[in-house]
Write an enzyme that holds these catalytic residues in place. Sequence first.
Site, mmCIF file in Angstrom:
data_model
loop_
_atom_site.group_PDB
_atom_site.id
_atom_site.type_symbol
_atom_site.label_atom_id
_atom_site.label_comp_id
_atom_site.label_asym_id
_atom_site.label_seq_id
_atom_site.Cartn_x
_atom_site.Cartn_y
_atom_site.Cartn_z
ATOM 1 C CD GLU A 133 -10.914 -0.541 -3.056
ATOM 2 O OE1 GLU A 133 -11.380 -1.677 -3.169
ATOM 3 O OE2 GLU A 133 -10.397 -0.115 -2.003
ATOM 4 C CB VAL B 176 -17.675 -9.522 -6.210
ATOM 5 C CG1 VAL B 176 -19.121 -9.939 -6.014
ATOM 6 C CG2 VAL B 176 -16.735 -10.498 -5.530
ATOM 7 N NE ARG C 121 -20.401 -8.051 -3.174
ATOM 8 C CZ ARG C 121 -19.093 -8.045 -3.030
ATOM 9 N NH1 ARG C 121 -18.516 -8.924 -2.218
ATOM 10 N NH2 ARG C 121 -18.344 -7.165 -3.669
ATOM 11 C CE LYS D 210 -16.032 -3.064 -2.373
ATOM 12 N NZ LYS D 210 -15.240 -3.200 -3.599
ATOM 13 C CE LYS E 116 -3.172 -2.906 -0.201
ATOM 14 N NZ LYS E 116 -3.671 -3.279 -1.534
ATOM 15 N NE ARG F 182 -10.745 -8.553 -6.398
ATOM 16 C CZ ARG F 182 -10.415 -7.737 -5.400
ATOM 17 N NH1 ARG F 182 -9.148 -7.539 -5.099
ATOM 18 N NH2 ARG F 182 -11.350 -7.105 -4.698
HETATM 19 C C1 MV4 Z 1 -9.748 5.094 5.458
HETATM 20 C C2 MV4 Z 1 -10.914 5.602 6.068
HETATM 21 C C3 MV4 Z 1 -10.880 6.924 6.513
HETATM 22 N N1 MV4 Z 1 -9.775 7.674 6.368
HETATM 23 N N2 MV4 Z 1 -8.666 5.896 5.341
HETATM 24 C C4 MV4 Z 1 -11.286 0.598 4.921
HETATM 25 C C5 MV4 Z 1 -10.805 -0.446 4.004
HETATM 26 C C6 MV4 Z 1 -9.498 0.000 3.500
HETATM 27 N N3 MV4 Z 1 -9.433 -0.282 2.109
HETATM 28 C C7 MV4 Z 1 -9.437 1.455 3.789
HETATM 29 N N4 MV4 Z 1 -10.546 1.771 4.631
HETATM 30 C C8 MV4 Z 1 -10.731 3.015 5.129
HETATM 31 N N5 MV4 Z 1 -9.671 3.860 4.992
HETATM 32 C C9 MV4 Z 1 -8.708 7.135 5.790
HETATM 33 N N6 MV4 Z 1 -7.606 7.890 5.669
HETATM 34 C C10 MV4 Z 1 -12.008 4.768 6.187
HETATM 35 C C11 MV4 Z 1 -11.927 3.475 5.712
HETATM 36 C C12 MV4 Z 1 -13.117 2.684 5.908
HETATM 37 C C13 MV4 Z 1 -13.863 2.227 4.827
HETATM 38 C C14 MV4 Z 1 -13.487 2.489 3.521
HETATM 39 C C15 MV4 Z 1 -14.222 2.029 2.477
HETATM 40 C C16 MV4 Z 1 -15.366 1.308 2.708
HETATM 41 C C17 MV4 Z 1 -15.770 1.033 3.988
HETATM 42 C C18 MV4 Z 1 -15.033 1.477 5.048
HETATM 43 C C19 MV4 Z 1 -15.441 1.195 6.344
HETATM 44 C C20 MV4 Z 1 -14.707 1.630 7.388
HETATM 45 C C21 MV4 Z 1 -13.541 2.367 7.178
#
Ligand code: MV4
Length: 448
Positions: free
Chosen positions: A275, A295, A336, A237, A116, A292
């Site tokens: 994303e 879903v 889903r 999701k 990351k 990839r």
């Molecule tokens: C974050 C965030 C808030 N601020 N980063 C969750 C999964 C991972 N891919 C990154 N995620 C998050 N990163 C910052 N700087 C909040 C989340 C997050 C979230 C993001 C996407 C979809 C659902 C989520 C649920 C909780 C937290």
Amino acid sequence: MFKKILIANRGEIALRIIRTCKEMGIKTVAIYSTADRESLHVRFADEAVCIGPPPSVDSYLNIPKIMAAVEITDADAIHPGYGFLSENAKFAEICQQYGVKFIGPTSEQITKMGDKITAKETMIKAGVPVVPGSEGLLKDVKDAIKTAAKIGYPVIMKATAGGGGKGMRVVWKEEDLEDNWNKAKQESKASFGNDGLYMEKFIEEPRHIEFQIIGDQFGTVIHLSERDCSIQRRHQKLVEESPSPFMTPELRERMGDAAVKAGKSIKYEGVGTIEFLVDKYRNFYFMEMNTRIQVEHPVTEEVIDRDLIKEQIKVAAGEKLAGHNYIPEMHAMECRINAEDVYKDFRPSPGKITSFHSPKGHGVRVDTHVYAGYTVPSNYDSMIAKLICKAATREECIKKMARALDEFIIEGIKTTVPFHQALMKDEQFKLGNFNTGFLNSFVLTESE
Ligand code: MV4
């Protein structure tokens, strides 16, 4: 074009890939574990090879067994689907060494986006907005405290080897930092065997909006519009849709440009997803790239009217892309359907499906590998079907989804259908007023 594709996956996605291969005149090889003997992907493939017992490590994740199946069937390409080995750089590299085409990006591209911090640095260089945060890895807890003070609380610590929410910790004030630092270190060490952490400003109540991109082997990268995936529970999701109800033409232009820039910066080959987190002011930040097919790809297929698996196979075979982006012409949504008991904290509900009737009608699509009499094994993830609806507007799409859900009969196991039925009636959801925190306050009550 490929003559024979081995599908290194199971379930609905294996079947989904077989369908496209048939339409393209490409032979297919299914691989299966002994838990999946009765699965439809085994039935519909031209050839099928049993590769081992139910545990994934002995079957769908077992590279030597898969390569042996390639050898005996003489397949010239492998489609990894999603999950399992789809983002395994080692597997992509082994395929290359064997002279069998991995349908997806290069192993270098997978490695780059899998870490990351490296992904974030790559995006900064490409001019894609990222969340303000630490410069690379945090050295120690002192560095973490200093960095947090500079960024300003709340902050979030993330594992560089993480993704999908694992090993993340939100910290609201300095006195909680050291404790969270220690826990995040332990968690990421245990989950990923890598305890490297970085820090970001915590974006409150963000939306998760992702862009589908596709790149060919000649450096052309285009986007295929966005999906809103904010309806999630514990990073799983449950509903995805396109267009995002939060999108504006101006925001799509900016985010789409960023997504294409992201792909071009690494000469990305294949289908991928960028994303983004989007805050309430419509600031957007790169979060992760998925290398990839996902879903939720059917949502995009429905709104742009293209078969993404076909496009994926074509670029893998060296075909050139036409160079323009696609914007949604309809509204599509995916629910889903998981074998889970929504009234018991979504706990898995595997077992035999005694009766099964899937919804039909105009604008209704069901991607599934199950049928009446099928037993959902407990060894794999719980998704048994995807219900995708499309209509001219979001409002009509939700009405169609509610109608289709009412038509879905699945007996013998518990499913997420009742959750989706309640969601389609929720006023805030119908208005498009939601973010990634939505399900934390969504209460599901069991009615007679
Ligand atoms: C974050 C965030 C808030 N601020 N980063 C969750 C999964 C991972 N891919 C990154 N995620 C998050 N990163 C910052 N700087 C909040 C989340 C997050 C979230 C993001 C996407 C979809 C659902 C989520 C649920 C909780 C937290």
